[in-house]
Write an enzyme that holds these catalytic residues in place. Structure first.
Site, PDB file in Angstrom:
ATOM      1  CD  GLU A 133       5.182   0.108   1.746  1.00  0.00           C
ATOM      2  OE1 GLU A 133       3.978   0.149   2.010  1.00  0.00           O
ATOM      3  OE2 GLU A 133       5.655   0.473   0.650  1.00  0.00           O
TER       4      GLU A 133
ATOM      5  CD  GLU B 220      -3.337   3.185  -1.420  1.00  0.00           C
ATOM      6  OE1 GLU B 220      -2.277   3.184  -0.741  1.00  0.00           O
ATOM      7  OE2 GLU B 220      -3.970   2.153  -1.678  1.00  0.00           O
TER       8      GLU B 220
ATOM      9  CE  LYS C  76       0.788  -3.276 -15.067  1.00  0.00           C
ATOM     10  NZ  LYS C  76       1.033  -4.641 -14.513  1.00  0.00           N
TER      11      LYS C  76
ATOM     12  CB  CYS D  86      -0.437   0.465   1.107  1.00  0.00           C
ATOM     13  SG  CYS D  86      -2.228   0.601   1.073  1.00  0.00           S
TER      14      CYS D  86
END
Length: 495
Positions: free
Chosen positions: A395, A264, A188, A298
């Site tokens: 973040e 991850e 996806k 990330c």
């Protein structure tokens, strides 16, 4: 950048359907969803919206392709590698078009898309193509008159859910090791950036992969993504994205068939700059390690710790570099810095910038939007940041550099580890003892010394703590896509 090829500034959008069994399908529900150009905020296309019914069809196709005796299961491992090499060749043939499509749908500068993303995509597929006939077990000298060996067998049907920040590159990171080990795939793409991924699906057919080996279902996370994570006939799910969604996926796996999970996830990675480092190199590397891809990475070096004796000079140079960063749409070959991917990210970043101002961090530059059209955020530098501030803990996933002052190596280690994340870290120093002390003490899956995120596809990548589990890239990624089977045969006598 004069050696770059000219981008296709208005690339034709060729594929917007669901890809199952090497065929294009409309969604079972009849629904579609829009995808937008983040540089203009204009709609690019309506894409077929997959959900549970479409995932069921894709999983059934992947299961059939994985059946014992199927063309994929009986194919020589070396031939799997040839198909992967062919796919890499086709992506290289269409590299300019694919990079242009990434710019259109994601917003990143063409140079980043062409040189970085597409280059890494091609290299990753070729790397894992070479592994296809080298995944093997061992013979084990057991006690008694027995002959024991292990087989590394494919896990089966693998669900793969990828993010929007590096769409085509994430396809390669995910399908590379999975295909090398002989698995089948239901993937996806992110709803923000489906177009380049769907074009790769067309190349899968051209490369000659059997039907059902790779299936691609565009759609939303809470529907299509959840259907993959919860599916009783998916044997493994791999996800790259936020820690929040990673929790949901791991819970779904546990509540369904206890499928294997690799994650991850997010990061708040420290970059520690000691006084003995090459200051100009450290400033430039910290800049690129944070502002690359508009901060949408990330493992971005999003907490920059600078030793006090060089702190003021580092801040001054960092602000100057951020102010010099050229902003513009991705098709402008002079632009270093494009828009954020969508309005949700744009608003989140501006909200966190506002919190930094309110909580007392010093604003060196930036701090608001650029222009009045598109999701552009000015490169922003905060200094005198304190560990309790939101911009120090959350973040941001945007172009916001936060700079902290430290005195001793012990302080730097304690503060670097004062986070729920553990994806990556960097250190700049000319002292090998400092470098090794940091590398051995920081809780992170990757530690880079006098560099930052060099993008080495042969080296494993993944996180500690809430940055996930499992590893991408290198030989280690193959372990995520195989089951170890032990076979023991009784012999008439021990020889």
């Amino acid at each position: 950048m004069s050696d770059l090829p000219e981008p296709v500034t208005n690339p034709q959008i060729k594929y917007t359907q669901i890809f199952i069994n090497n065929e294009w399908h409309n969604s079972v529900s009849g629904k579609t969803f829009p995808t937008f150009n983040p540089a203009t905020e204009e709609k690019l296309a309506d894409v077929q919206e997959g959900d549970k019914a479409d995932v069921d069809k894709a999983v059934a196709a992947a299961r059939a392709a994985f059946k014992i005796g199927s063309p994929w299961r009986t194919m020589d491992a070396s031939q799997r590698g040839r198909l992967m090499h062919k796919l890499a060749d086709l992506i290289e043939r269409d590299r300019v078009y694919l990079a242009s499509l990434e710019v259109l749908d994601n917003g990143k500068p063409f140079a980043e898309a062409y040189e970085g993303d597409l280059g890494a995509t091609i290299d990753t597929l070729r790397y894992y193509a070479g592994w296809s006939d080298k995944v093997c077990g061992k013979t084990i000298p057991v006690d008694g008159p027995m002959f024991t060996y292990t087989r590394h067998e494919p896990v089966g049907v693998c669900g793969q859910i990828i993010p929007w920040n590096y769409p085509v590159m994430m396809v390669a990171w995910k399908i590379g090791p999975a295909l090398a080990c002989g698995n089948t795939i239901v993937l996806k793409p992110a709803e923000q950036t489906p177009l380049s991924v769907l074009y790769v699906a067309a190349l899968v057919v051209e490369a000659g992969f059997p039907p059902g080996v790779i299936n691609i279902v565009p759609g939303y996370g809470p529907t299509a993504g959840a259907a993959i994570a919860e599916h009783m006939d998916v044997d493994k799910v791999a996800f790259t994205g936020s820690t929040e969604v990673g929790r949901i996926i791991q819970q779904a796996a546990g509540k369904s068939n206890l499928k294997r999970v690799s994650l991850e996830l997010g990061g708040k990675s420290p970059l520690i700059v000691f006084a003995d480092s090459d200051l100009d190199v450290a400033v430039e590397t910290a800049h690129s390690g944070l502002f690359g891809n508009m901060g949408q990475c990330c493992c971005a070096g999003s907490r920059t710790f600078v030793q006090e004796s060089i702190y003021d000079e580092f801040v001054k140079k960092s602000v100057e570099r951020a102010n010099s960063r050229t902003i513009g749409p991705g098709f402008d070959l002079n632009a270093e810095h494009g828009p954020q991917v969508d309005k949700e990210q744009f608003d989140k970043i501006l909200g966190l910038i506002q919190s930094g101002k309110e909580e007392g961090a010093q604003l060196g530059c930036g701090g608001d939007r650029h222009g009045d059209k598109g999701y552009f955020v000015k490169p922003t530098v905060f200094y005198d940041v304190q560990d309790h501030m939101r911009i120090a803990k959350e973040e941001i996933f945007g172009p916001v550099q936060t700079i902290f002052k430290f005195k001793s190596i012990e302080e730097a280690i304690d503060r670097a580890n004062n986070t729920t994340y553990g994806l990556a870290a960097g250190v700049f120093t000319k002292d090998i003892n400092k470098a090794l002390t940091i590398a051995n003490s920081v809780l992170a899956g990757s530690v880079w010394v006098n560099t930052y995120d060099p993008g080495l596809l042969q080296a494993p990548f993944g996180g500690f703590k809430m940055s996930g589990n499992g590893r991408e890239l290198g030989e280690y990624a193959l372990h995520e896509y195989t089951e170890v089977k032990t076979v023991t045969i009784k012999l008439p006598k021990k020889c």
